[in-house]
Design an enzyme around this catalytic site. Structure first.
Site, PDB file in Angstrom:
ATOM      1  N   GLU A 119       1.350 -13.365  12.482  1.00  0.00           N
ATOM      2  CA  GLU A 119       1.755 -12.002  13.345  1.00  0.00           C
ATOM      3  C   GLU A 119       1.416 -10.687  12.283  1.00  0.00           C
ATOM      4  O   GLU A 119       1.897 -11.072  11.224  1.00  0.00           O
ATOM      5  CB  GLU A 119       3.262 -12.147  13.700  1.00  0.00           C
ATOM      6  CG  GLU A 119       3.600 -13.389  14.661  1.00  0.00           C
ATOM      7  CD  GLU A 119       3.122 -13.076  16.083  1.00  0.00           C
ATOM      8  OE1 GLU A 119       2.703 -11.970  16.495  1.00  0.00           O
ATOM      9  OE2 GLU A 119       2.534 -13.903  16.742  1.00  0.00           O
TER      10      GLU A 119
ATOM     11  N   LEU B  16      11.656 -20.357  -4.198  1.00  0.00           N
ATOM     12  CA  LEU B  16      10.521 -19.627  -3.594  1.00  0.00           C
ATOM     13  C   LEU B  16       9.243 -19.691  -4.236  1.00  0.00           C
ATOM     14  O   LEU B  16       9.112 -19.773  -5.327  1.00  0.00           O
ATOM     15  CB  LEU B  16      10.982 -18.030  -3.795  1.00  0.00           C
ATOM     16  CG  LEU B  16       9.767 -16.846  -3.356  1.00  0.00           C
ATOM     17  CD1 LEU B  16       9.827 -16.943  -1.725  1.00  0.00           C
ATOM     18  CD2 LEU B  16      10.022 -15.606  -3.817  1.00  0.00           C
TER      19      LEU B  16
ATOM     20  N   ASP C 224       0.734  -1.354  -0.117  1.00  0.00           N
ATOM     21  CA  ASP C 224       0.264   0.025  -0.034  1.00  0.00           C
ATOM     22  C   ASP C 224       0.844   1.299   0.049  1.00  0.00           C
ATOM     23  O   ASP C 224       1.887   1.265   0.603  1.00  0.00           O
ATOM     24  CB  ASP C 224      -0.859  -0.152   1.494  1.00  0.00           C
ATOM     25  CG  ASP C 224      -2.091   0.966   1.204  1.00  0.00           C
ATOM     26  OD1 ASP C 224      -2.257   1.595   0.001  1.00  0.00           O
ATOM     27  OD2 ASP C 224      -3.026   1.136   1.969  1.00  0.00           O
TER      28      ASP C 224
ATOM     29  N   TRP D  51     -11.317  -2.599  -8.720  1.00  0.00           N
ATOM     30  CA  TRP D  51     -12.106  -2.341  -9.677  1.00  0.00           C
ATOM     31  C   TRP D  51     -12.703  -0.890  -9.561  1.00  0.00           C
ATOM     32  O   TRP D  51     -13.225  -0.398 -10.598  1.00  0.00           O
ATOM     33  CB  TRP D  51     -13.183  -3.394 -10.185  1.00  0.00           C
ATOM     34  CG  TRP D  51     -12.700  -4.664 -10.582  1.00  0.00           C
ATOM     35  CD1 TRP D  51     -12.510  -5.946  -9.781  1.00  0.00           C
ATOM     36  CD2 TRP D  51     -11.852  -5.086 -11.696  1.00  0.00           C
ATOM     37  NE1 TRP D  51     -12.057  -6.922 -10.405  1.00  0.00           N
ATOM     38  CE2 TRP D  51     -11.385  -6.426 -11.587  1.00  0.00           C
ATOM     39  CE3 TRP D  51     -11.632  -4.239 -12.910  1.00  0.00           C
ATOM     40  CZ2 TRP D  51     -11.007  -7.178 -12.625  1.00  0.00           C
ATOM     41  CZ3 TRP D  51     -10.971  -4.988 -13.885  1.00  0.00           C
ATOM     42  CH2 TRP D  51     -10.597  -6.643 -13.732  1.00  0.00           C
TER      43      TRP D  51
ATOM     44  N   HIS E 232       2.801   3.232  -9.040  1.00  0.00           N
ATOM     45  CA  HIS E 232       2.564   1.622  -9.457  1.00  0.00           C
ATOM     46  C   HIS E 232       3.641   1.112 -10.155  1.00  0.00           C
ATOM     47  O   HIS E 232       4.224   0.015  -9.758  1.00  0.00           O
ATOM     48  CB  HIS E 232       1.283   1.332 -10.105  1.00  0.00           C
ATOM     49  CG  HIS E 232       0.099   1.756  -9.499  1.00  0.00           C
ATOM     50  ND1 HIS E 232      -0.214   1.487  -8.165  1.00  0.00           N
ATOM     51  CD2 HIS E 232      -1.052   2.456  -9.928  1.00  0.00           C
ATOM     52  CE1 HIS E 232      -1.367   1.955  -7.696  1.00  0.00           C
ATOM     53  NE2 HIS E 232      -2.115   2.617  -8.741  1.00  0.00           N
TER      54      HIS E 232
ATOM     55  N   ARG F  64       1.889  -4.943   6.168  1.00  0.00           N
ATOM     56  CA  ARG F  64       1.160  -4.121   5.501  1.00  0.00           C
ATOM     57  C   ARG F  64       2.011  -2.619   5.548  1.00  0.00           C
ATOM     58  O   ARG F  64       2.179  -2.416   6.759  1.00  0.00           O
ATOM     59  CB  ARG F  64      -0.070  -3.869   5.876  1.00  0.00           C
ATOM     60  CG  ARG F  64      -0.905  -2.620   5.153  1.00  0.00           C
ATOM     61  CD  ARG F  64      -2.345  -2.648   5.343  1.00  0.00           C
ATOM     62  NE  ARG F  64      -2.929  -1.426   4.531  1.00  0.00           N
ATOM     63  CZ  ARG F  64      -4.148  -1.738   4.009  1.00  0.00           C
ATOM     64  NH1 ARG F  64      -4.954  -2.543   4.593  1.00  0.00           N
ATOM     65  NH2 ARG F  64      -4.668  -0.879   3.268  1.00  0.00           N
TER      66      ARG F  64
HETATM   67  C1  FPP Z   1      -1.839   0.016  -3.316  1.00  0.00           C
HETATM   68  O1  FPP Z   1      -1.516   1.343  -3.443  1.00  0.00           O
HETATM   69  C2  FPP Z   1      -1.321  -0.722  -4.454  1.00  0.00           C
HETATM   70  C3  FPP Z   1      -2.008  -1.324  -5.585  1.00  0.00           C
HETATM   71  C4  FPP Z   1      -3.477  -1.460  -5.780  1.00  0.00           C
HETATM   72  C5  FPP Z   1      -1.312  -2.054  -6.594  1.00  0.00           C
HETATM   73  C6  FPP Z   1      -0.130  -2.859  -6.225  1.00  0.00           C
HETATM   74  C7  FPP Z   1       0.551  -3.060  -7.477  1.00  0.00           C
HETATM   75  C8  FPP Z   1       1.986  -3.036  -7.509  1.00  0.00           C
HETATM   76  C9  FPP Z   1       2.924  -2.873  -6.317  1.00  0.00           C
HETATM   77  C10 FPP Z   1       2.561  -3.164  -8.934  1.00  0.00           C
HETATM   78  C11 FPP Z   1       3.502  -4.181  -8.790  1.00  0.00           C
HETATM   79  C12 FPP Z   1       2.935  -5.390  -8.900  1.00  0.00           C
HETATM   80  C13 FPP Z   1       2.906  -6.541  -9.903  1.00  0.00           C
HETATM   81  C14 FPP Z   1       2.326  -7.945  -9.659  1.00  0.00           C
HETATM   82  C15 FPP Z   1       3.885  -6.371 -11.132  1.00  0.00           C
HETATM   83  P1  FPP Z   1      -2.581   2.701  -3.541  1.00  0.00           P
HETATM   84  O2  FPP Z   1      -2.540   2.659  -4.980  1.00  0.00           O
HETATM   85  O3  FPP Z   1      -3.844   2.249  -2.846  1.00  0.00           O
HETATM   86  O4  FPP Z   1      -1.699   3.670  -2.684  1.00  0.00           O
HETATM   87  P2  FPP Z   1      -2.499   4.907  -1.993  1.00  0.00           P
HETATM   88  O5  FPP Z   1      -2.984   4.252  -0.564  1.00  0.00           O
HETATM   89  O6  FPP Z   1      -1.543   5.773  -1.520  1.00  0.00           O
HETATM   90  O7  FPP Z   1      -3.316   5.492  -2.657  1.00  0.00           O
END
Ligand code: FPP
Length: 228
Positions: A189, A113, A2, A51, A19, A170
């Site tokens: 944990e 892994l 996140d 979505w 991202h 997280r």
């Molecule tokens: C949450 O941050 C993150 C996501 C919804 C996307 C996670 C995707 C990646 C880390 C890209 C790489 C993954 C792969 C499998 C190649 P957020 O957008 O909710 O951030 P915010 O809370 O700051 O808005």
């Protein structure tokens, strides 16, 4: 994983930039956990609730997954990583679903892994689909409702062939599970980090592992001191 959006916004960049940087952080994290001999890693890449984000962001995320599949699978395979996807893929495009299947087939025999990538995943939906499978087994007369035990529910859930997670990390400062692995996390944990996911690296993996090592895991029993 996140904090991608906030990381980008703090730099005055579009969320997609976050991202992209999050994808680099994932690569660093995979390398780091492997260097610690960890055998299973599950990452939450796209929740069933994602979505509801603007169409453009969803499209950019799915394009990023496709690019990552094309770019990273060969190297992951060479390093002994087995990639698996959990979640409902039926909503994804044909090329993306084919790419996921190809990655799984290509890496299926690797054991260094096990990297589970949760896409269009929701913990409640996971429990619902397991319930449905057991109900169908009852309907077919294979089991009766009284036979249903925890282990049977667990066998029908995602990650059924791996250990339950020892540690959940997280990032991004929020302290909630957000519908991730609800059943499987019963005795896990929890480590919450304020670091935004694109900044996450080996040093933060070590902080989390250090925190984990300091916990006394009782699994509902007594501590060593209490039972002495
Ligand atoms: C949450 O941050 C993150 C996501 C919804 C996307 C996670 C995707 C990646 C880390 C890209 C790489 C993954 C792969 C499998 C190649 P957020 O957008 O909710 O951030 P915010 O809370 O700051 O808005």
């Amino acid at each position: 994983m996140d904090g991608n959006g906030r990381w980008a916004q703090r730099q005055g960049k579009p969320r997609s930039h976050g991202h992209q940087a999050g994808s680099d952080a994932l690569k660093r994290t995979v390398e780091s956990v492997m260097s610690h001999g960890i055998g299973h890693l599950t990452v939450y890449a796209f929740s069933s609730e994602n979505w509801s984000r603007p169409n453009i962001e969803v499209k950019q995320l799915l394009d990023l997954f496709m690019r990552a599949l094309n770019r990273e699978v060969r190297e992951l395979n060479e390093h002994g990583v087995c990639i698996r996807f959990i979640g409902d893929r039926s909503a994804f495009s044909r090329p993306l679903r084919d790419g996921m299947k190809r990655a799984e087939n290509r890496t299926r025999d690797n054991r260094k892994l096990i990297l589970n990538v949760a896409v269009n995943y929701g913990g409640r939906a996971d429990i619902v689909q397991a319930t449905r499978q057991l109900a169908q087994a009852v309907e077919r007369g294979e089991i009766s409702p009284e036979d249903i035990e925890e282990s049977m529910v667990a066998r029908n859930l995602s990650l059924h062939d791996g250990p339950p997670p020892d540690l959940l990390i997280r990032t991004g400062g929020e302290k909630r599970l957000s519908n991730f692995l609800l059943w499987q996390l019963a005795y896990t944990e929890l480590h919450f980090s304020d670091v935004l996911w694109p900044d996450f690296d080996g040093e933060h993996v070590e902080i989390a592992l250090h925190d984990f090592a300091s916990r006394e895991r009782r699994f509902g029993g007594l501590s060593k001191v209490q039972s002495a």
